[in-house]
Design an enzyme around this catalytic site. Structure first.
Site, PDB file in Angstrom:
ATOM      1  N   ASN A   5       0.793  -1.230   0.000  1.00  0.00           N
ATOM      2  CA  ASN A   5       0.000   0.000   0.000  1.00  0.00           C
ATOM      3  C   ASN A   5       0.823   1.278   0.000  1.00  0.00           C
ATOM      4  O   ASN A   5       0.269   2.355   0.045  1.00  0.00           O
ATOM      5  CB  ASN A   5      -0.933  -0.006   1.220  1.00  0.00           C
ATOM      6  CG  ASN A   5      -1.913   1.136   1.205  1.00  0.00           C
ATOM      7  OD1 ASN A   5      -2.460   1.489   0.179  1.00  0.00           O
ATOM      8  ND2 ASN A   5      -2.122   1.749   2.362  1.00  0.00           N
ATOM      9  N   LYS A  37       1.327   2.413 -11.343  1.00  0.00           N
ATOM     10  CA  LYS A  37       0.119   1.719 -10.886  1.00  0.00           C
ATOM     11  C   LYS A  37      -0.310   0.636 -11.875  1.00  0.00           C
ATOM     12  O   LYS A  37      -0.818  -0.415 -11.479  1.00  0.00           O
ATOM     13  CB  LYS A  37      -1.004   2.722 -10.640  1.00  0.00           C
ATOM     14  CG  LYS A  37      -0.745   3.623  -9.424  1.00  0.00           C
ATOM     15  CD  LYS A  37      -0.574   2.814  -8.155  1.00  0.00           C
ATOM     16  CE  LYS A  37      -0.617   3.661  -6.905  1.00  0.00           C
ATOM     17  NZ  LYS A  37      -0.561   2.874  -5.675  1.00  0.00           N
ATOM     18  N   TYR A  90       3.083   8.113 -12.513  1.00  0.00           N
ATOM     19  CA  TYR A  90       2.196   7.509 -11.518  1.00  0.00           C
ATOM     20  C   TYR A  90       1.320   6.446 -12.181  1.00  0.00           C
ATOM     21  O   TYR A  90       1.208   5.325 -11.685  1.00  0.00           O
ATOM     22  CB  TYR A  90       1.330   8.598 -10.877  1.00  0.00           C
ATOM     23  CG  TYR A  90       0.318   8.079  -9.877  1.00  0.00           C
ATOM     24  CD1 TYR A  90       0.676   7.861  -8.556  1.00  0.00           C
ATOM     25  CD2 TYR A  90      -0.988   7.819 -10.256  1.00  0.00           C
ATOM     26  CE1 TYR A  90      -0.243   7.396  -7.634  1.00  0.00           C
ATOM     27  CE2 TYR A  90      -1.920   7.349  -9.342  1.00  0.00           C
ATOM     28  CZ  TYR A  90      -1.543   7.140  -8.038  1.00  0.00           C
ATOM     29  OH  TYR A  90      -2.459   6.663  -7.127  1.00  0.00           O
ATOM     30  N   SER A 117      -4.437   1.809  -8.696  1.00  0.00           N
ATOM     31  CA  SER A 117      -5.246   3.015  -8.839  1.00  0.00           C
ATOM     32  C   SER A 117      -6.091   2.884 -10.089  1.00  0.00           C
ATOM     33  O   SER A 117      -5.675   2.219 -11.053  1.00  0.00           O
ATOM     34  CB  SER A 117      -4.349   4.251  -8.958  1.00  0.00           C
ATOM     35  OG  SER A 117      -5.105   5.378  -9.359  1.00  0.00           O
TER      36      SER A 117
END
Length: 187
Positions: A26, A95, A91, A78
């Site tokens: 996480n 993800k 990002y 995500s």
């Protein structure tokens, strides 16, 4: 508490609590930037925390899980890892990489009764989002969600808890995306 991007520190932290039956990967950061603004250090930081950290944390717990012939791994991805978002390419890429690892590990570890799944949330009311967008920015984003709001962290915990439980014993290699209908990806 340790540095997930530092493999030596990460392995020491996990070694201090072994055996691990359930691992939730996480750790995460978000640093917006257009592609031409992202430097090598920023790119490396994003992938080190999201991908490298998850990879080596998982690698560290696998021997005990294999020996026990049971384990649960949940990667926090995500919705942007499935759909992308402008000014967040590093990002989104990190993800998306977690989703690829989820599928590969699910197939590799299934013979050992180890379930590997992912949760890919949409907008969530967190301190990180408040600092980045502010309350007004979040409210504007919520208006685009069919359910009319972003999730509370506790709502995501329920999805993670389900995947880490025996109720999900026949689910592996999957991604649950609690996003309030903001992104509806093929059925």
């Amino acid at each position: 508490v340790g540095d997930i991007a530092d493999v030596t520190d990460l392995k020491a932290q996990i070694g201090a609590i072994e055996p691990v039956d359930i691992l939730i990967n996480n750790a995460g950061i978000d640093r917006p930037g257009l592609i031409e603004e992202i430097d090598e250090a920023g790119f490396d930081e994003m992938f080190s925390i999201h991908v490298k950290g998850a990879f080596f944390a998982t690698q560290a717990v696998i021997p005990a899980m294999k020996e026990k012939r049971w384990g649960k791994i949940v990667n926090i991805s995500s919705v942007w890892g499935m759909t992308a978002y402008p000014s967040h390419s590093h990002y989104c890429g990190a993800k998306a990489a977690l989703l690829g690892l989820t599928k590969a590990w699910a197939k590799e570890l299934a013979p050992f009764n180890i379930n590997v799944n992912a949760v890919a949330p949409g907008g969530v009311w967190t301190e990180m989002e408040l600092a980045q967008r502010g309350e007004e920015g979040i409210r504007k984003a919520e208006a685009l969600v069919p359910l009319g709001r972003w999730a509370q962290p506790e709502e995501l915990s329920e999805a993670v808890l389900f995947l880490a439980s025996d109720r999900a014993s026949f689910i592996t290699g999957q991604c649950i995306s609690p996003n309030g209908g903001a992104v509806i990806v093929g059925i």
